[in-house]
Design a protein around this motif. Structure first.
Motif, PDB file in Angstrom:
ATOM      1  N   GLN A  19    -117.772  13.608  11.989  1.00 22.28           N
ATOM      2  CA  GLN A  19    -117.984  13.486  10.541  1.00 22.28           C
ATOM      3  C   GLN A  19    -116.816  14.060   9.733  1.00 22.28           C
ATOM      4  OE1 GLN A  19    -122.181  14.072   9.146  1.00 22.28           O
ATOM      5  NE2 GLN A  19    -122.512  14.892  11.201  1.00 22.28           N
ATOM      6  N   LEU A  20    -115.909  14.758  10.397  1.00 23.03           N
ATOM      7  CA  LEU A  20    -114.751  15.347   9.722  1.00 23.03           C
ATOM      8  C   LEU A  20    -113.484  14.519   9.921  1.00 23.03           C
ATOM      9  CD1 LEU A  20    -115.250  19.153  10.523  1.00 23.03           C
ATOM     10  CD2 LEU A  20    -115.726  17.975   8.373  1.00 23.03           C
ATOM     11  N   LYS A  21    -113.627  13.271  10.406  1.00 24.12           N
ATOM     12  CA  LYS A  21    -112.449  12.437  10.665  1.00 24.12           C
ATOM     13  C   LYS A  21    -111.588  12.217   9.417  1.00 24.12           C
ATOM     14  CE  LYS A  21    -113.215   9.759  14.854  1.00 24.12           C
ATOM     15  NZ  LYS A  21    -113.393   8.406  15.423  1.00 24.12           N
ATOM     16  N   PRO A  22    -112.182  11.929   8.235  1.00 24.15           N
ATOM     17  CA  PRO A  22    -111.315  11.755   7.050  1.00 24.15           C
ATOM     18  C   PRO A  22    -110.500  13.007   6.731  1.00 24.15           C
ATOM     19  CG  PRO A  22    -113.508  10.878   6.629  1.00 24.15           C
ATOM     20  CD  PRO A  22    -113.599  11.619   7.926  1.00 24.15           C
ATOM     21  N   ALA A  23    -111.118  14.183   6.819  1.00 25.72           N
ATOM     22  CA  ALA A  23    -110.393  15.426   6.551  1.00 25.72           C
ATOM     23  C   ALA A  23    -109.311  15.655   7.597  1.00 25.72           C
ATOM     24  CB  ALA A  23    -111.364  16.607   6.524  1.00 25.72           C
ATOM     25  N   THR A  24    -109.616  15.339   8.860  1.00 25.12           N
ATOM     26  CA  THR A  24    -108.625  15.506   9.928  1.00 25.12           C
ATOM     27  C   THR A  24    -107.439  14.570   9.715  1.00 25.12           C
ATOM     28  OG1 THR A  24    -110.385  16.116  11.469  1.00 25.12           O
ATOM     29  CG2 THR A  24    -108.283  15.447  12.419  1.00 25.12           C
ATOM     30  N   PHE A  25    -107.714  13.341   9.291  1.00 27.55           N
ATOM     31  CA  PHE A  25    -106.629  12.386   9.041  1.00 27.55           C
ATOM     32  C   PHE A  25    -105.689  12.904   7.957  1.00 27.55           C
ATOM     33  CE2 PHE A  25    -105.171   8.964   6.226  1.00 27.55           C
ATOM     34  CZ  PHE A  25    -104.301   8.315   7.084  1.00 27.55           C
ATOM     35  N   ILE A  26    -106.250  13.368   6.836  1.00 27.60           N
ATOM     36  CA  ILE A  26    -105.413  13.884   5.747  1.00 27.60           C
ATOM     37  C   ILE A  26    -104.645  15.114   6.205  1.00 27.60           C
ATOM     38  CG2 ILE A  26    -105.468  14.867   3.424  1.00 27.60           C
ATOM     39  CD1 ILE A  26    -107.964  13.164   2.899  1.00 27.60           C
ATOM     40  N   ALA A  27    -105.312  15.988   6.972  1.00 25.02           N
ATOM     41  CA  ALA A  27    -104.642  17.193   7.466  1.00 25.02           C
ATOM     42  C   ALA A  27    -103.462  16.842   8.359  1.00 25.02           C
ATOM     43  CB  ALA A  27    -105.645  18.068   8.217  1.00 25.02           C
ATOM     44  N   PHE A  28    -103.628  15.856   9.235  1.00 26.49           N
ATOM     45  CA  PHE A  28    -102.530  15.431  10.110  1.00 26.49           C
ATOM     46  C   PHE A  28    -101.359  14.889   9.295  1.00 26.49           C
ATOM     47  CE2 PHE A  28    -105.071  15.591  14.040  1.00 26.49           C
ATOM     48  CZ  PHE A  28    -104.073  15.944  14.936  1.00 26.49           C
ATOM     49  N   VAL A  29    -101.637  14.000   8.362  1.00 29.55           N
ATOM     50  CA  VAL A  29    -100.561  13.374   7.590  1.00 29.55           C
ATOM     51  C   VAL A  29     -99.802  14.414   6.774  1.00 29.55           C
ATOM     52  CG1 VAL A  29    -100.064  11.764   5.712  1.00 29.55           C
ATOM     53  CG2 VAL A  29    -101.679  11.120   7.497  1.00 29.55           C
ATOM     54  N   VAL A  30    -100.543  15.270   6.068  1.00 32.31           N
ATOM     55  CA  VAL A  30     -99.892  16.263   5.211  1.00 32.31           C
ATOM     56  C   VAL A  30     -99.123  17.282   6.046  1.00 32.31           C
ATOM     57  CG1 VAL A  30    -100.341  18.126   3.569  1.00 32.31           C
ATOM     58  CG2 VAL A  30    -101.566  15.965   3.359  1.00 32.31           C
ATOM     59  N   THR A  31     -99.666  17.669   7.190  1.00 30.85           N
ATOM     60  CA  THR A  31     -98.990  18.649   8.043  1.00 30.85           C
ATOM     61  C   THR A  31     -97.711  18.066   8.637  1.00 30.85           C
ATOM     62  OG1 THR A  31    -101.108  19.692   8.578  1.00 30.85           O
ATOM     63  CG2 THR A  31     -99.271  20.165  10.027  1.00 30.85           C
ATOM     64  N   ILE A  32     -97.752  16.826   9.065  1.00 24.64           N
ATOM     65  CA  ILE A  32     -96.548  16.194   9.633  1.00 24.64           C
ATOM     66  C   ILE A  32     -95.470  16.043   8.567  1.00 24.64           C
ATOM     67  CG2 ILE A  32     -95.669  14.001  10.510  1.00 24.64           C
ATOM     68  CD1 ILE A  32     -98.243  13.824  12.172  1.00 24.64           C
ATOM     69  N   ILE A  33     -95.856  15.598   7.365  1.00 26.28           N
ATOM     70  CA  ILE A  33     -94.879  15.482   6.289  1.00 26.28           C
ATOM     71  C   ILE A  33     -94.304  16.854   5.944  1.00 26.28           C
ATOM     72  CG2 ILE A  33     -94.593  14.910   3.846  1.00 26.28           C
ATOM     73  CD1 ILE A  33     -96.611  12.662   4.253  1.00 26.28           C
ATOM     74  N   GLY A  34     -95.156  17.887   5.905  1.00 26.37           N
ATOM     75  CA  GLY A  34     -94.683  19.239   5.618  1.00 26.37           C
ATOM     76  C   GLY A  34     -93.714  19.744   6.670  1.00 26.37           C
ATOM     77  N   ALA A  35     -93.986  19.407   7.940  1.00 28.18           N
ATOM     78  CA  ALA A  35     -93.092  19.843   9.019  1.00 28.18           C
ATOM     79  C   ALA A  35     -91.741  19.151   8.945  1.00 28.18           C
ATOM     80  CB  ALA A  35     -93.748  19.564  10.373  1.00 28.18           C
ATOM     81  N   LEU A  36     -91.721  17.890   8.528  1.00 30.27           N
ATOM     82  CA  LEU A  36     -90.468  17.140   8.501  1.00 30.27           C
ATOM     83  C   LEU A  36     -89.624  17.425   7.257  1.00 30.27           C
ATOM     84  CD1 LEU A  36     -91.709  13.703   9.858  1.00 30.27           C
ATOM     85  CD2 LEU A  36     -90.253  15.344  11.044  1.00 30.27           C
ATOM     86  N   ARG A  37     -90.234  17.938   6.213  1.00 26.43           N
ATOM     87  CA  ARG A  37     -89.449  18.238   5.004  1.00 26.43           C
ATOM     88  C   ARG A  37     -89.369  19.745   4.748  1.00 26.43           C
ATOM     89  NH1 ARG A  37     -92.469  19.630   0.709  1.00 26.43           N
ATOM     90  NH2 ARG A  37     -94.710  19.247   0.748  1.00 26.43           N
ATOM     91  N   SER A  38     -89.358  20.517   5.803  1.00 23.32           N
ATOM     92  CA  SER A  38     -89.361  21.983   5.715  1.00 23.32           C
ATOM     93  C   SER A  38     -87.997  22.488   5.263  1.00 23.32           C
ATOM     94  CB  SER A  38     -89.728  22.563   7.076  1.00 23.32           C
ATOM     95  OG  SER A  38     -88.954  21.946   8.086  1.00 23.32           O
ATOM     96  N   PHE A  39     -87.716  22.345   3.979  1.00 23.55           N
ATOM     97  CA  PHE A  39     -86.415  22.734   3.438  1.00 23.55           C
ATOM     98  C   PHE A  39     -86.451  24.102   2.764  1.00 23.55           C
ATOM     99  CE2 PHE A  39     -83.718  23.035  -0.299  1.00 23.55           C
ATOM    100  CZ  PHE A  39     -82.466  22.798   0.231  1.00 23.55           C
ATOM    101  N   ASP A  40     -87.457  24.329   1.921  1.00 24.94           N
ATOM    102  CA  ASP A  40     -87.453  25.507   1.058  1.00 24.94           C
ATOM    103  C   ASP A  40     -87.519  26.818   1.839  1.00 24.94           C
ATOM    104  OD1 ASP A  40     -89.949  24.655   1.832  1.00 24.94           O
ATOM    105  OD2 ASP A  40     -90.699  24.377  -0.206  1.00 24.94           O
ATOM    106  N   LEU A  41     -88.382  26.881   2.877  1.00 26.92           N
ATOM    107  CA  LEU A  41     -88.477  28.110   3.658  1.00 26.92           C
ATOM    108  C   LEU A  41     -87.162  28.432   4.365  1.00 26.92           C
ATOM    109  CD1 LEU A  41     -92.021  27.901   5.297  1.00 26.92           C
ATOM    110  CD2 LEU A  41     -91.262  29.497   3.555  1.00 26.92           C
ATOM    111  N   ILE A  42     -86.528  27.409   4.916  1.00 29.44           N
ATOM    112  CA  ILE A  42     -85.256  27.626   5.620  1.00 29.44           C
ATOM    113  C   ILE A  42     -84.180  28.065   4.637  1.00 29.44           C
ATOM    114  CG2 ILE A  42     -83.435  26.466   6.938  1.00 29.44           C
ATOM    115  CD1 ILE A  42     -85.711  24.690   8.075  1.00 29.44           C
ATOM    116  N   SER A  43     -84.146  27.460   3.459  1.00 26.22           N
ATOM    117  CA  SER A  43     -83.152  27.812   2.462  1.00 26.22           C
ATOM    118  C   SER A  43     -83.311  29.257   2.003  1.00 26.22           C
ATOM    119  CB  SER A  43     -83.267  26.855   1.264  1.00 26.22           C
ATOM    120  OG  SER A  43     -82.331  27.177   0.269  1.00 26.22           O
ATOM    121  N   VAL A  44     -84.543  29.706   1.845  1.00 30.35           N
ATOM    122  CA  VAL A  44     -84.795  31.066   1.359  1.00 30.35           C
ATOM    123  C   VAL A  44     -84.597  32.100   2.451  1.00 30.35           C
ATOM    124  CG1 VAL A  44     -86.613  32.620   0.493  1.00 30.35           C
ATOM    125  CG2 VAL A  44     -86.346  30.339  -0.482  1.00 30.35           C
TER     126      VAL A  44
END
Length: 316
Positions: A229-254
């Motif tokens: 029953q949590l598949k929609p939440a899991t899908f959004i979590a996967f997409v947002v987490t993958i995008i966050g991992a691939l655009r991890s610029f700000d933490l590295i810059s700081v």
């Protein structure tokens, strides 16, 4: 009794206009039109421009020089050239980010399951776990930079209590990337927790009660009843987490600015270095890096969209 003659109607009803005949079909598109226009101007067009610039040599100010696939050849080491060492390091660091950043999803799930209970002081716990989500990535980077300080940092103070020696997390090329990923996991876990808390509110209590009557509990209840029953939440979590991992610029810059010795670079940071840093201004080469990053993101997002579409078709 004579009946009155039928007088023909000399004023036939006016024909409906084209919009009135198609009003139901057109109205949703009229509401979507402004959003689609902004999406095209600010997303689709820049993507196309990045592709076009990647085939040129350009400093961002003068005339573009057509070089074809030369930027990609240099990037990937095609032909007589060796693969760009900086690109190789950035690519493997992005792969580490992808794998380890996904830990935020199960961590967020288990924290959400804990916070979904009726416990004394649960609002305080929710506020504490929610706090990392509302602060900016720059603040997170600064906090963890202080936390990792070799002498004054809290991490080494804790290690000293158990008799372990001080470590310089951000100064060690072998540890720095993992230290930044740990910093990124803090707010990302909070975001996944919020998604799962929202999903848990829509779990059907009748299914849970029926599963309890059948003897399901613990891990079996979670795996067979709650998680489906949590598949929609899991899908959004996967997409947002993958995008966050691939655009991890700000933490590295700081936290490290790509160091030590370039060991913490990722593709987004390397793209910035090549395109806009004082040693770069190679817009074409930076655009080629952006295109590679775009296709990596597109691969994962297309896979999850296809999985969701397949599941929906199977449920019909």
């Amino acid at each position: 009794m004579a009946t009155a003659p039928i007088v023909p109607d000399r004023h036939p009803p006016a024909t409906r206009g084209w919009y009135k005949r198609n009003e139901i079909a057109l109205t949703p598109w009229l509401f979507l039109a402004p959003a689609m226009l902004f999406f095209a101007v600010y997303v689709i067009v820049p993507i196309g421009q990045s592709f076009w610039i990647s085939f040129h040599e350009w400093d961002g100010l003068g005339e573009k020089t057509w070089v074809g696939m030369a930027n990609y050849d240099r990037l990937l080491g095609i032909g007589e050239q060796n693969i760009d060492r900086k690109f190789e390091v950035s690519f493997w660091n992005n792969l580490r980010w992808l794998i380890l950043y996904l830990l935020a999803i199960p961590l967020g799930l288990f924290i959400a399951l804990f916070l979904n209970q009726t416990v004394t002081g649960i609002r305080l716990y929710k506020s504490l776990f929610f706090f990392p989500f509302v602060i900016s990535q720059v603040v997170v980077g600064l906090v963890f930079s202080w936390f990792y300080l070799p002498r004054e940092g809290l991490l080494n103070a804790i290690l000293g209590l158990v008799g372990a020696g001080p470590i310089n997390v951000l100064g060690d090329p072998d540890m720095a990337t993992y230290g930044i990923i740990a910093a990124g996991l803090w707010p990302q876990t909070a975001y996944c927790m919020i998604l799962y808390l929202t999903g848990l509110n829509s779990v059907d209590p009748e299914q849970v009660e029926a599963a309890r009557l059948d003897g399901a509990k613990g891990w079996r209840m979670l795996w067979y009843v709650i998680l489906p029953q949590l598949k929609p939440a899991t899908f959004i979590a996967f997409v947002v987490t993958i995008i966050g991992a691939l655009r991890s610029f700000d933490l590295i810059s700081v936290m490290t600015n790509g160091g030590p010795f370039g060991s913490t670079r990722v593709l987004s940071f390397y793209m910035f270095e090549e395109s806009l840093s004082e040693f770069g201004f190679r817009m074409g080469y930076g655009a080629a890096i952006a295109v590679v990053l775009f296709f990596i993101m597109l691969f994962f997002i297309a896979y999850f969209l296809w999985s969701m579409y397949r599941d929906e078709r199977g449920a019909r």
